[in-house]
Design a protein around this motif. Structure first.
Motif, PDB file in Angstrom:
ATOM      1  N   LEU A  82      -7.525  -1.217  -0.168  1.00 15.80           N
ATOM      2  CA  LEU A  82      -7.720   0.170   0.226  1.00 15.80           C
ATOM      3  C   LEU A  82      -6.417   0.937   0.008  1.00 15.80           C
ATOM      4  N   VAL A  83      -6.511   2.089  -0.647  1.00 12.43           N
ATOM      5  CA  VAL A  83      -5.350   2.923  -0.935  1.00 12.43           C
ATOM      6  C   VAL A  83      -5.584   4.304  -0.335  1.00 12.43           C
ATOM      7  N   VAL A  84      -4.588   4.801   0.398  1.00 13.57           N
ATOM      8  CA  VAL A  84      -4.678   6.121   1.036  1.00 13.57           C
ATOM      9  C   VAL A  84      -3.496   6.961   0.556  1.00 13.57           C
ATOM     10  N   GLY A 102       5.218  -4.156   8.534  1.00  6.45           N
ATOM     11  CA  GLY A 102       3.806  -4.315   8.817  1.00  6.45           C
ATOM     12  C   GLY A 102       3.087  -5.056   7.709  1.00  6.45           C
ATOM     13  N   LEU A 103       1.766  -5.089   7.806  1.00 10.47           N
ATOM     14  CA  LEU A 103       0.954  -5.814   6.834  1.00 10.47           C
ATOM     15  C   LEU A 103       0.711  -5.011   5.567  1.00 10.47           C
ATOM     16  N   ASN A 104       0.820  -3.689   5.654  1.00  8.44           N
ATOM     17  CA  ASN A 104       0.541  -2.833   4.511  1.00  8.44           C
ATOM     18  C   ASN A 104       1.844  -2.384   3.844  1.00  8.44           C
ATOM     19  N   SER A 105       1.730  -1.882   2.626  1.00 12.14           N
ATOM     20  CA  SER A 105       2.894  -1.432   1.869  1.00 12.14           C
ATOM     21  C   SER A 105       2.854   0.082   1.705  1.00 12.14           C
ATOM     22  N   SER A 106       4.021   0.715   1.840  1.00 10.70           N
ATOM     23  CA  SER A 106       4.119   2.170   1.739  1.00 10.70           C
ATOM     24  C   SER A 106       5.047   2.546   0.595  1.00 10.70           C
ATOM     25  N   TYR A 107       4.654   3.588  -0.146  1.00 13.45           N
ATOM     26  CA  TYR A 107       5.442   4.059  -1.281  1.00 13.45           C
ATOM     27  C   TYR A 107       5.567   5.577  -1.232  1.00 13.45           C
ATOM     28  N   ARG A 108       6.671   6.072  -1.797  1.00  6.95           N
ATOM     29  CA  ARG A 108       6.804   7.495  -2.071  1.00  6.95           C
ATOM     30  C   ARG A 108       6.712   7.671  -3.584  1.00  6.95           C
ATOM     31  N   VAL A 109       5.814   8.566  -4.005  1.00  3.01           N
ATOM     32  CA  VAL A 109       5.547   8.763  -5.430  1.00  3.01           C
ATOM     33  C   VAL A 109       5.761  10.227  -5.769  1.00  3.01           C
ATOM     34  N   ALA A 110       6.500  10.489  -6.833  1.00  2.38           N
ATOM     35  CA  ALA A 110       6.658  11.849  -7.348  1.00  2.38           C
ATOM     36  C   ALA A 110       5.459  12.173  -8.232  1.00  2.38           C
ATOM     37  N   TRP A 111       4.767  13.266  -7.907  1.00  7.82           N
ATOM     38  CA  TRP A 111       3.573  13.659  -8.657  1.00  7.82           C
ATOM     39  C   TRP A 111       3.721  15.129  -9.013  1.00  7.82           C
ATOM     40  N   VAL A 124      -0.823   1.266   0.671  1.00  7.69           N
ATOM     41  CA  VAL A 124      -1.671   0.232   0.070  1.00  7.69           C
ATOM     42  C   VAL A 124      -1.934  -0.822   1.143  1.00  7.69           C
ATOM     43  N   HIS A 125      -3.149  -0.878   1.604  1.00 13.37           N
ATOM     44  CA  HIS A 125      -3.506  -1.830   2.647  1.00 13.37           C
ATOM     45  C   HIS A 125      -3.588  -3.243   2.068  1.00 13.37           C
ATOM     46  N   CYS A 126      -3.270  -4.223   2.898  1.00 10.54           N
ATOM     47  CA  CYS A 126      -3.394  -5.607   2.437  1.00 10.54           C
ATOM     48  C   CYS A 126      -4.867  -5.928   2.181  1.00 10.54           C
ATOM     49  N   ALA A 127      -5.109  -6.874   1.287  1.00  7.97           N
ATOM     50  CA  ALA A 127      -6.482  -7.182   0.882  1.00  7.97           C
ATOM     51  C   ALA A 127      -7.331  -7.609   2.072  1.00  7.97           C
ATOM     52  N   GLU A 128      -6.728  -8.353   3.000  1.00  5.16           N
ATOM     53  CA  GLU A 128      -7.492  -8.885   4.139  1.00  5.16           C
ATOM     54  C   GLU A 128      -7.948  -7.786   5.095  1.00  5.16           C
ATOM     55  N   ARG A 129      -7.240  -6.652   5.099  1.00  6.97           N
ATOM     56  CA  ARG A 129      -7.593  -5.543   5.989  1.00  6.97           C
ATOM     57  C   ARG A 129      -8.249  -4.384   5.236  1.00  6.97           C
TER      58      ARG A 129
END
Length: 312
Positions: free
Chosen positions: A77-79, A16-25, A34-39
């Motif tokens: 945009l970051v969710v 897709g247009l956005n990037s997904s990550y798994r983060v250990a917290w 992390v949504h693309c800048a255009e969206r």
């Protein structure tokens, strides 16, 4: 985002247009989208926040833990949500009952929700309000081997838009996931499912989630678009039982969902920017959909007619 930038986050697969990550917290695993800048816009921020308020507490919903913009000069945009362990089903048909259950919950959760028109929209909206403009914009991309897509658009766009218009209810607001199908339901325990990929969340005045889910949850395999008659009958039967969807609406539901498979200039262009070959991969993917469309549409209509007549 510092962990992502430092390479201490796992990049998850996706086209897709956005990037997904798994983060250990600490002791927790988080999903960072992390949504693309255009969206990335104020409207997207508001849509995701309003949907989150409507759905918190649903057993299948991963709540928003953090929502905001990051970076300059074009903030993205970051969710952040809890990470759902488990793997997607290789066969989306396994989760048809679960998908329809989520559709019913989304409809129930929308009761009493108010949303301004800026927060209401789905993949069909642009085709109902500006089909001629969208068709003209994408035409320069549909040359050579993609002329079949141009012919499909010209042959079917009017019929698809009419079906979507018939299912539009000005007073019938629904919570809209945007990409609901079996592979976006993650099984992470006995009888426990988590719905992932809320990138397109918002509100709709037509059953856009159900229309798209029909095509993506009832096909025989991921790489092609041959609908399974038994899965299609199961989907329509469950939809009728849980949401009261008339069998007579099945054909229009398929027409509505098919609008998602029409290529749009902006989407194709952004895919090409994200990764070499993603744009041509996508065009080939949707072209396969349209080569099967008429046969599959007849299958949906036949399944609905059989269910209406009480056939097994």
């Amino acid at each position: 985002m510092r962990l992502v930038a430092a390479g201490r986050a796992e990049l998850l697969d996706g086209r897709g247009l956005n990037s997904s990550y798994r983060v250990a917290w600490g002791s927790r695993a988080l999903s960072v989208k992390v949504h693309c800048a255009e969206r990335s816009s104020a409207a997207e921020f508001q849509r995701i926040g309003r949907v989150d308020a409507a759905l918190r507490g649903a057993p299948w919903y991963p709540p928003v833990l953090a929502l905001g913009f990051h970076g300059t000069p074009r903030p993205r945009l970051v969710v952040v949500r809890p990470y759902a362990p488990g793997t997607p089903a290789q066969d989306a048909r396994r989760h048809i009952t679960g998908v329809v259950g989520v559709l019913a919950d989304l409809a129930a959760r929308a009761e009493g929700v108010r949303a301004g028109e800026a927060l209401v929209g789905d993949y069909a909206s642009v085709w109902l309000s500006g089909a001629r403009s969208e068709r003209s914009l994408v035409d320069p991309l549909l040359t050579g081997e993609w002329r079949g897509l141009a012919r499909a658009m010209d042959a079917h766009l009017g019929e698809l838009s009419a079906g979507a218009a018939r299912l539009t209810r000005p007073s019938g607001l629904l919570v809209h996931h945007g990409d609901l199908h079996g592979r976006n339901l993650i099984a992470d325990g006995p009888d426990r499912l988590t719905v992932i990929d809320w990138d397109e969340a918002g509100f709709s005045r037509r059953p856009a989630d159900a229309g798209k889910a029909l095509w993506l949850s009832c096909r025989l395999g991921r790489g092609d678009f041959v609908l399974d008659p038994d899965a299609t009958a199961l989907f329509l039967g469950r939809l009728h039982a849980r949401l009261g969807t008339p069998y007579a609406d099945a054909r229009d539901l398929a027409l509505l969902g098919a609008l998602w498979f029409l290529p749009r200039h902006g989407h194709v262009t952004l895919l090409g920017r994200r990764g070499a070959g993603l744009d041509t991969w996508y065009l080939g993917w949707v072209l396969r959909f349209w080569t099967r469309f008429r046969t599959n549409l007849e299958l949906v209509a036949a399944a609905a007619a059989a269910l209406e007549a009480g056939a097994p």
